[in-house]
Write a protein that holds these residues in place. Structure first.
Motif, PDB file in Angstrom:
ATOM      1  N   ALA A 140       0.414 -20.855 -36.744  1.00  0.00           N
ATOM      2  CA  ALA A 140       0.773 -20.621 -38.145  1.00  0.00           C
ATOM      3  C   ALA A 140       2.284 -20.558 -38.368  1.00  0.00           C
ATOM      4  N   ARG A 141       3.037 -20.369 -37.288  1.00  0.00           N
ATOM      5  CA  ARG A 141       4.505 -20.375 -37.396  1.00  0.00           C
ATOM      6  C   ARG A 141       5.070 -21.783 -37.228  1.00  0.00           C
ATOM      7  N   HIS A 142       4.175 -22.780 -37.084  1.00  0.00           N
ATOM      8  CA  HIS A 142       4.551 -24.163 -36.781  1.00  0.00           C
ATOM      9  C   HIS A 142       5.199 -24.243 -35.404  1.00  0.00           C
ATOM     10  N   LYS A 143       4.783 -23.323 -34.553  1.00  0.00           N
ATOM     11  CA  LYS A 143       5.314 -23.277 -33.198  1.00  0.00           C
ATOM     12  C   LYS A 143       4.332 -23.930 -32.232  1.00  0.00           C
ATOM     13  N   ALA A 144       4.846 -24.766 -31.341  1.00  0.00           N
ATOM     14  CA  ALA A 144       4.002 -25.420 -30.346  1.00  0.00           C
ATOM     15  C   ALA A 144       3.609 -24.429 -29.256  1.00  0.00           C
ATOM     16  N   ILE A 145       2.309 -24.400 -28.945  1.00  0.00           N
ATOM     17  CA  ILE A 145       1.767 -23.516 -27.912  1.00  0.00           C
ATOM     18  C   ILE A 145       1.143 -24.396 -26.835  1.00  0.00           C
ATOM     19  N   ALA A 146       1.505 -24.169 -25.590  1.00  0.00           N
ATOM     20  CA  ALA A 146       0.970 -24.971 -24.495  1.00  0.00           C
ATOM     21  C   ALA A 146       0.368 -24.063 -23.429  1.00  0.00           C
ATOM     22  N   LEU A 147      -0.825 -24.430 -22.965  1.00  0.00           N
ATOM     23  CA  LEU A 147      -1.488 -23.729 -21.867  1.00  0.00           C
ATOM     24  C   LEU A 147      -1.915 -24.766 -20.828  1.00  0.00           C
ATOM     25  N   PRO A 148      -1.864 -24.429 -19.551  1.00  0.00           N
ATOM     26  CA  PRO A 148      -2.223 -25.410 -18.527  1.00  0.00           C
ATOM     27  C   PRO A 148      -3.707 -25.747 -18.504  1.00  0.00           C
ATOM     28  N   THR A 155       1.984 -15.349 -24.005  1.00  0.00           N
ATOM     29  CA  THR A 155       1.773 -16.401 -24.999  1.00  0.00           C
ATOM     30  C   THR A 155       1.022 -15.839 -26.198  1.00  0.00           C
ATOM     31  N   VAL A 156       1.518 -16.110 -27.390  1.00  0.00           N
ATOM     32  CA  VAL A 156       0.892 -15.644 -28.626  1.00  0.00           C
ATOM     33  C   VAL A 156       0.579 -16.849 -29.510  1.00  0.00           C
ATOM     34  N   LEU A 157      -0.652 -16.916 -29.993  1.00  0.00           N
ATOM     35  CA  LEU A 157      -1.075 -17.937 -30.951  1.00  0.00           C
ATOM     36  C   LEU A 157      -1.326 -17.236 -32.284  1.00  0.00           C
ATOM     37  N   THR A 158      -0.540 -17.565 -33.299  1.00  0.00           N
ATOM     38  CA  THR A 158      -0.711 -16.923 -34.595  1.00  0.00           C
ATOM     39  C   THR A 158      -1.572 -17.798 -35.508  1.00  0.00           C
ATOM     40  N   LEU A 159      -2.427 -17.127 -36.286  1.00  0.00           N
ATOM     41  CA  LEU A 159      -3.342 -17.788 -37.220  1.00  0.00           C
ATOM     42  C   LEU A 159      -3.300 -17.015 -38.533  1.00  0.00           C
ATOM     43  N   ASN A 160      -3.492 -17.716 -39.652  1.00  0.00           N
ATOM     44  CA  ASN A 160      -3.337 -17.025 -40.930  1.00  0.00           C
ATOM     45  C   ASN A 160      -4.164 -17.714 -42.021  1.00  0.00           C
ATOM     46  N   ALA A 161      -5.476 -17.796 -41.829  1.00  0.00           N
ATOM     47  CA  ALA A 161      -6.341 -18.479 -42.794  1.00  0.00           C
ATOM     48  C   ALA A 161      -6.380 -17.731 -44.117  1.00  0.00           C
ATOM     49  N   GLN A 162      -6.144 -18.451 -45.209  1.00  0.00           N
ATOM     50  CA  GLN A 162      -6.208 -17.879 -46.549  1.00  0.00           C
ATOM     51  C   GLN A 162      -7.186 -18.643 -47.450  1.00  0.00           C
ATOM     52  N   SER A 163      -7.648 -19.789 -47.002  1.00  0.00           N
ATOM     53  CA  SER A 163      -8.519 -20.630 -47.817  1.00  0.00           C
ATOM     54  C   SER A 163      -9.558 -21.305 -46.932  1.00  0.00           C
ATOM     55  N   TYR A 164     -10.513 -21.987 -47.565  1.00  0.00           N
ATOM     56  CA  TYR A 164     -11.518 -22.706 -46.786  1.00  0.00           C
ATOM     57  C   TYR A 164     -10.857 -23.758 -45.896  1.00  0.00           C
TER      58      TYR A 164
END
Length: 304
Positions: free
Chosen positions: A34-42, A124-133
């Protein structure tokens, strides 16, 4: 767990299990949060800490409950989540306990500074922020990819929308096109038309008095509600209806006709969480309307 929840969990589990699931790509998991940040996991996440009930519910609905190693104190569904270590909440996370759980990833909302604190400690943090369908659909698929199950989030969302459509067909015809006021936090906010709650109300054929020209969760004055004159009010069960301090509310059509849904607190949680149980939220509303007196002048069933 109610029979409905058991059936929902079983249906989702069977459907997702039978659907073809692609293997995680060789380069691992790559997501944008949600921060437009790239998250990578192996590799797909094996140890997840959730700091929001809706994230916990989504992970479990996608068949990934076994990957959860810690949850916030408000995660109460499914029952399996209540047996996991609790790590506070998004507002007061127990950082030391989160670190001790050695998560591959922590699920959080942005703008709470939790992400910054944990990332400084190498987590590692993955942010999410759903406000709509639309947000929820993307969020479910993001979590499915996190679990190494790409496509499962889209399938789960499609099943949810199909159940919502079936519930719309169960709505009493007289309620189609009627105005609704959905109150949050004892009047501190309302669910606007653009919010996921507002979209659920709209999917059932109701018209929100907090239109799209307002924020997703506006604070409406008592006078605004009186002028809008809703046909239906939806609140938590512990709020008196009408609230004695709100002048003029005795003239509101919803109150004069006893047209209000006071949802028990435990069930109200389902209505306000942007997760995979929005069809259950819609079911609570439909069942409430089926029990109450019909309004005058509803839309004819043939025009639905």
């Amino acid at each position: 767990m109610s029979d409905y929840l058991k059936a929902l969990a079983l249906s989702s589990a069977l459907s997702l299990a039978s659907a073809p699931t692609q293997a995680a790509p060789p380069q691992g998991i790559r997501l944008v949060d949600a921060r437009h940040k790239a998250i990578a996991l192996p590799r797909p996440a094996q140890r997840i800490v959730s700091l929001q009930p809706s994230f916990t519910e989504a992970i479990c609905a996608l068949g990934g409950c076994q990957a959860l190693v810690g949850v916030d104190r408000y995660s109460t569904w499914p029952m399996q989540a209540t047996t996991l270590p609790q790590v506070g909440s998004i507002r007061d996370p127990d950082i030391e306990r989160i670190i001790a759980l050695q998560p591959d990833v922590v699920l959080a909302r942005p703008n709470h500074r939790v992400d910054e604190r944990l990332e400084r400690l190498g987590i590692t943090v993955l942010t999410l922020n759903a406000q709509s369908y639309e947000d929820m659909e993307r969020e479910l698929e993001t979590l499915a990819q996190l679990l190494g199950r790409p496509g499962d989030g889209t399938r789960l969302w499609r099943q949810t929308r199909e159940r919502l459509e079936a519930l719309r067909r169960q709505m009493p015809a007289q309620w189609q096109g009627k105005k609704v006021y959905f109150e949050l936090h004892s009047g501190m906010a309302a669910a606007g038309e653009a919010s996921f709650i507002g979209q659920t109300l709209q999917s059932l054929g109701l018209v929100n008095i907090a239109g799209r020209d307002l924020p997703m969760y506006p604070k409406l004055s008592p006078e605004y509600v009186v002028r809008a004159n809703p046909d239906l009010i939806i609140t938590m069960a512990d709020l008196p209806v009408p609230p004695p301090e709100r002048q003029g509310w005795g003239r509101v059509t919803a109150l004069r006709g006893n047209h209000y849904c006071r949802i028990p607190n435990a069930e109200f949680d389902v209505l306000v969480r942007p997760g995979p149980r929005i069809d259950e939220a819609a079911r609570h509303i439909v069942q409430c309307l089926q029990r109450m007196p019909l309004p005058a002048g509803g839309m004819d069933a043939s025009k639905r």
